[in-house]
Design an enzyme around this catalytic site. Structure first.
Site, PDB file in Angstrom:
ATOM      1  N   SER A 190       0.796  -1.270   0.043  1.00 29.35           N
ATOM      2  CA  SER A 190       0.130  -0.043  -0.035  1.00 29.35           C
ATOM      3  C   SER A 190       0.907   1.183  -0.145  1.00 29.35           C
ATOM      4  O   SER A 190       1.906   1.160   0.241  1.00 29.35           O
ATOM      5  CB  SER A 190      -0.849   0.037   1.186  1.00 29.35           C
ATOM      6  OG  SER A 190      -1.662  -1.103   1.421  1.00 29.35           O
TER       7      SER A 190
HETATM    8  N1  SAH Z   1      -0.289  -5.398   4.253  1.00 31.28           N
HETATM    9  C1  SAH Z   1       0.472  -5.547   2.977  1.00 31.28           C
HETATM   10  C2  SAH Z   1      -0.330  -5.346   1.486  1.00 31.28           C
HETATM   11  C3  SAH Z   1      -1.139  -6.515   1.325  1.00 31.28           C
HETATM   12  S1  SAH Z   1      -2.118  -6.656  -0.236  1.00 31.28           S
HETATM   13  C4  SAH Z   1       1.996  -4.845   2.851  1.00 31.28           C
HETATM   14  O1  SAH Z   1       2.139  -4.018   3.883  1.00 31.28           O
HETATM   15  O2  SAH Z   1       2.587  -5.184   2.162  1.00 31.28           O
HETATM   16  C5  SAH Z   1      -2.950  -7.566   0.189  1.00 31.28           C
HETATM   17  C6  SAH Z   1      -2.668  -9.098   0.532  1.00 31.28           C
HETATM   18  O3  SAH Z   1      -3.823  -9.729   1.053  1.00 31.28           O
HETATM   19  C7  SAH Z   1      -2.191  -9.819  -0.484  1.00 31.28           C
HETATM   20  O4  SAH Z   1      -0.955 -10.072  -0.259  1.00 31.28           O
HETATM   21  C8  SAH Z   1      -3.233 -10.861  -0.612  1.00 31.28           C
HETATM   22  O5  SAH Z   1      -2.615 -12.054  -1.256  1.00 31.28           O
HETATM   23  C9  SAH Z   1      -3.687 -11.070   0.777  1.00 31.28           C
HETATM   24  N2  SAH Z   1      -5.068 -11.705   0.998  1.00 31.28           N
HETATM   25  C10 SAH Z   1      -6.272 -11.563   0.282  1.00 31.28           C
HETATM   26  N3  SAH Z   1      -7.139 -12.376   0.793  1.00 31.28           N
HETATM   27  C11 SAH Z   1      -6.652 -13.189   2.048  1.00 31.28           C
HETATM   28  C12 SAH Z   1      -6.976 -14.104   2.960  1.00 31.28           C
HETATM   29  N4  SAH Z   1      -8.209 -14.586   2.893  1.00 31.28           N
HETATM   30  N5  SAH Z   1      -6.041 -14.442   3.812  1.00 31.28           N
HETATM   31  C13 SAH Z   1      -4.968 -14.015   3.841  1.00 31.28           C
HETATM   32  N6  SAH Z   1      -4.338 -13.062   3.033  1.00 31.28           N
HETATM   33  C14 SAH Z   1      -5.252 -12.644   2.122  1.00 31.28           C
END
Ligand code: SAH
Length: 224
Positions: A67
């Site tokens: 993000s």
């Molecule tokens: N917080 C992260 C950004 C995340 S992008 C950072 O600081 O880099 C969102 C992430 O959520 C992705 O990697 C995606 O694979 C994950 N995601 C989506 N659905 C999910 C679920 N049900 N359980 C765990 N992770 C999930």
């Protein structure tokens, strides 16, 4: 660029990075300090060269994104993390948000549905000395019942509704921050506060800023 001028450039970028956060309204000193301490470049593919200090979202592996720093700071500020808190994050991605939370909380548990991202984030966080973060590969929709309850929960992928298991795993007076909305439509950060009343559990919802996040998807990813 010489080593020295690279360092100077880094300092300029970093000063601008903090200034941007302040100008956009981030006022919590502990959050600003955490943002200053965590080197975003180590969480971004290509490192500093990829514009790690610019206020923008960047691609990471598995088609996901890290993000925009402002959104990380904003969600962290709204989460109101205290030093004794145990925090659950859904969507580890690069591990950057988890690192920022680790500076503020006693303990962070972070769940990621891509094995590659979970493994890379775990390694990075260990190398960076973030000893109070545990990264778990799995589906975060169900939270982490073994380690519940959590004082704070942050979801960093968008869903139309808050997964009920996550609300359940919040402490009384616990706060959950998540992007809410359809995959390809308008999304907002919402702040959910759980409250016990004589009639049972009530969840108050406050609608915050408009955002754009990758979707929260059920199940572990089949791809690596
Ligand atoms: N917080 C992260 C950004 C995340 S992008 C950072 O600081 O880099 C969102 C992430 O959520 C992705 O990697 C995606 O694979 C994950 N995601 C989506 N659905 C999910 C679920 N049900 N359980 C765990 N992770 C999930």
């Amino acid at each position: 660029m010489t080593n020295e001028s690279a360092h100077q450039q880094h300092d300029v970028d970093k000063a601008g990075f903090l200034l941007t956060l302040r100008q956009r309204g981030i006022g919590d000193q502990a959050v600003l300090r955490a943002m200053e301490q965590v080197a975003r470049a180590t969480f971004v593919p290509g490192g500093a060269s990829a514009g790690a200090h610019a206020d923008q979202a960047l691609p990471i592996a598995c088609g996901q994104t890290i993000s925009q720093p402002y959104v990380v700071a904003y969600m962290t500020e709204r989460l109101a993390v205290k030093p004794h808190h145990r925090v659950l994050e859904i969507g580890t991605g690069s591990g950057y948000q988890a690192a920022v939370l680790a500076k503020l909380a006693r303990e962070v548990v972070s769940i990621e549905r891509y094995r590659t991202l979970a493994d890379q984030a775990r390694e990075r966080l260990a190398a960076g000395g973030y000893g109070n973060v545990e990264v778990i590969f799995g589906d975060g929709m169900g939270g982490c019942p073994d380690r519940a309850p959590f004082d704070r929960i942050i979801v960093t992928a968008a869903a139309e509704e808050a997964p009920p298991a996550l609300i359940e795993q919040l402490t009384d007076d616990g706060i959950m921050i998540m992007p809410r909305g359809p995959h390809n439509g308008p999304q907002h950060i919402v702040k959910l506060t759980k409250r016990q009343t004589p009639d049972g559990v009530v969840v108050d919802e406050e609608k915050l800023i408009a955002v754009r996040f990758v979707p929260l998807l059920a199940g572990q990813a089949r791809e690596l």
